[in-house]
Design a protein around this motif. Structure first.
Motif, PDB file in Angstrom:
ATOM      1  N   ARG A   1     -13.693   2.751  32.239  1.00  0.00           N
ATOM      2  CA  ARG A   1     -12.535   2.990  31.361  1.00  0.00           C
ATOM      3  C   ARG A   1     -11.679   1.727  31.246  1.00  0.00           C
ATOM      4  O   ARG A   1     -11.255   1.336  30.168  1.00  0.00           O
ATOM      5  N   LYS A   2     -11.452   1.046  32.395  1.00  0.00           N
ATOM      6  CA  LYS A   2     -10.657  -0.190  32.392  1.00  0.00           C
ATOM      7  C   LYS A   2     -11.359  -1.307  31.623  1.00  0.00           C
ATOM      8  O   LYS A   2     -10.719  -2.059  30.891  1.00  0.00           O
ATOM      9  N   ILE A   3     -12.671  -1.420  31.794  1.00  0.00           N
ATOM     10  CA  ILE A   3     -13.436  -2.455  31.090  1.00  0.00           C
ATOM     11  C   ILE A   3     -13.363  -2.239  29.591  1.00  0.00           C
ATOM     12  O   ILE A   3     -13.118  -3.185  28.825  1.00  0.00           O
ATOM     13  N   VAL A   4     -13.554  -1.004  29.152  1.00  0.00           N
ATOM     14  CA  VAL A   4     -13.501  -0.703  27.718  1.00  0.00           C
ATOM     15  C   VAL A   4     -12.103  -0.970  27.177  1.00  0.00           C
ATOM     16  O   VAL A   4     -11.945  -1.550  26.100  1.00  0.00           O
ATOM     17  N   LYS A   5     -11.097  -0.607  27.927  1.00  0.00           N
ATOM     18  CA  LYS A   5      -9.709  -0.823  27.490  1.00  0.00           C
ATOM     19  C   LYS A   5      -9.395  -2.314  27.394  1.00  0.00           C
ATOM     20  O   LYS A   5      -8.837  -2.776  26.395  1.00  0.00           O
ATOM     21  N   SER A   6      -9.784  -3.096  28.400  1.00  0.00           N
ATOM     22  CA  SER A   6      -9.426  -4.515  28.406  1.00  0.00           C
ATOM     23  C   SER A   6     -10.282  -5.351  27.459  1.00  0.00           C
ATOM     24  O   SER A   6      -9.783  -6.282  26.839  1.00  0.00           O
ATOM     25  N   SER A   7     -11.554  -5.018  27.330  1.00  0.00           N
ATOM     26  CA  SER A   7     -12.420  -5.858  26.502  1.00  0.00           C
ATOM     27  C   SER A   7     -12.488  -5.427  25.048  1.00  0.00           C
ATOM     28  O   SER A   7     -12.628  -6.265  24.161  1.00  0.00           O
ATOM     29  N   VAL A   8     -12.378  -4.137  24.788  1.00  0.00           N
ATOM     30  CA  VAL A   8     -12.492  -3.630  23.416  1.00  0.00           C
ATOM     31  C   VAL A   8     -11.159  -3.119  22.887  1.00  0.00           C
ATOM     32  O   VAL A   8     -10.944  -3.050  21.687  1.00  0.00           O
TER      33      VAL A   8
ATOM     34  N   LEU B   1     -10.184   5.679  25.917  1.00  0.00           N
ATOM     35  CA  LEU B   1     -11.137   6.775  25.743  1.00  0.00           C
ATOM     36  C   LEU B   1     -10.687   8.022  26.494  1.00  0.00           C
ATOM     37  O   LEU B   1     -10.226   7.932  27.630  1.00  0.00           O
ATOM     38  N   ASN B   2     -10.877   9.176  25.843  1.00  0.00           N
ATOM     39  CA  ASN B   2     -10.652  10.427  26.565  1.00  0.00           C
ATOM     40  C   ASN B   2     -11.894  10.692  27.417  1.00  0.00           C
ATOM     41  O   ASN B   2     -12.860   9.938  27.384  1.00  0.00           O
ATOM     42  N   ASP B   3     -11.903  11.759  28.190  1.00  0.00           N
ATOM     43  CA  ASP B   3     -13.001  12.021  29.122  1.00  0.00           C
ATOM     44  C   ASP B   3     -14.349  12.188  28.418  1.00  0.00           C
ATOM     45  O   ASP B   3     -15.361  11.670  28.889  1.00  0.00           O
TER      46      ASP B   3
ATOM     47  N   TYR C   1     -17.539   9.675  28.842  1.00  0.00           N
ATOM     48  CA  TYR C   1     -18.858  10.161  29.231  1.00  0.00           C
ATOM     49  C   TYR C   1     -19.919   9.656  28.239  1.00  0.00           C
ATOM     50  O   TYR C   1     -20.971   9.168  28.648  1.00  0.00           O
ATOM     51  N   ALA C   2     -19.626   9.728  26.947  1.00  0.00           N
ATOM     52  CA  ALA C   2     -20.562   9.241  25.927  1.00  0.00           C
ATOM     53  C   ALA C   2     -20.780   7.734  26.080  1.00  0.00           C
ATOM     54  O   ALA C   2     -21.903   7.235  25.919  1.00  0.00           O
TER      55      ALA C   2
END
Length: 64
Positions: free
Chosen positions: A14-21, A25-27, A31-32
């Motif tokens: 979740r942190k990687i997606v938030k910081s890089s992209v 994301l919700n739960d 998961y997806a």
């Protein structure tokens, strides 16, 4: 999937997606995303092994 991504790993993803992209994301989305990471990684491994097998069958030493 819970064997591959435990709560700690999902939090890290979740942190990687938030910081890089920049996506929050919700739960369900997380998961997806985790499933996509596993599928992508598996496809890359299978593709690499297929290339190595082709090199061996063509008489070449596979790259490591």
């Amino acid at each position: 999937m819970d064997k591959v991504f435990d709560a700690k790993n999902l939090k890290r993803l979740r942190k990687i997606v938030k910081s890089s992209v920049g996506l929050s994301l919700n739960d369900d989305e997380l998961y997806a995303c985790a499933v996509s990471v596993v599928r992508f990684t598996a496809a890359k491994i299978l593709s690499s092994r297929e290339l190595q097998t082709k090199e061996v069958h063509n008489g070449r030493k596979p790259c490591q």
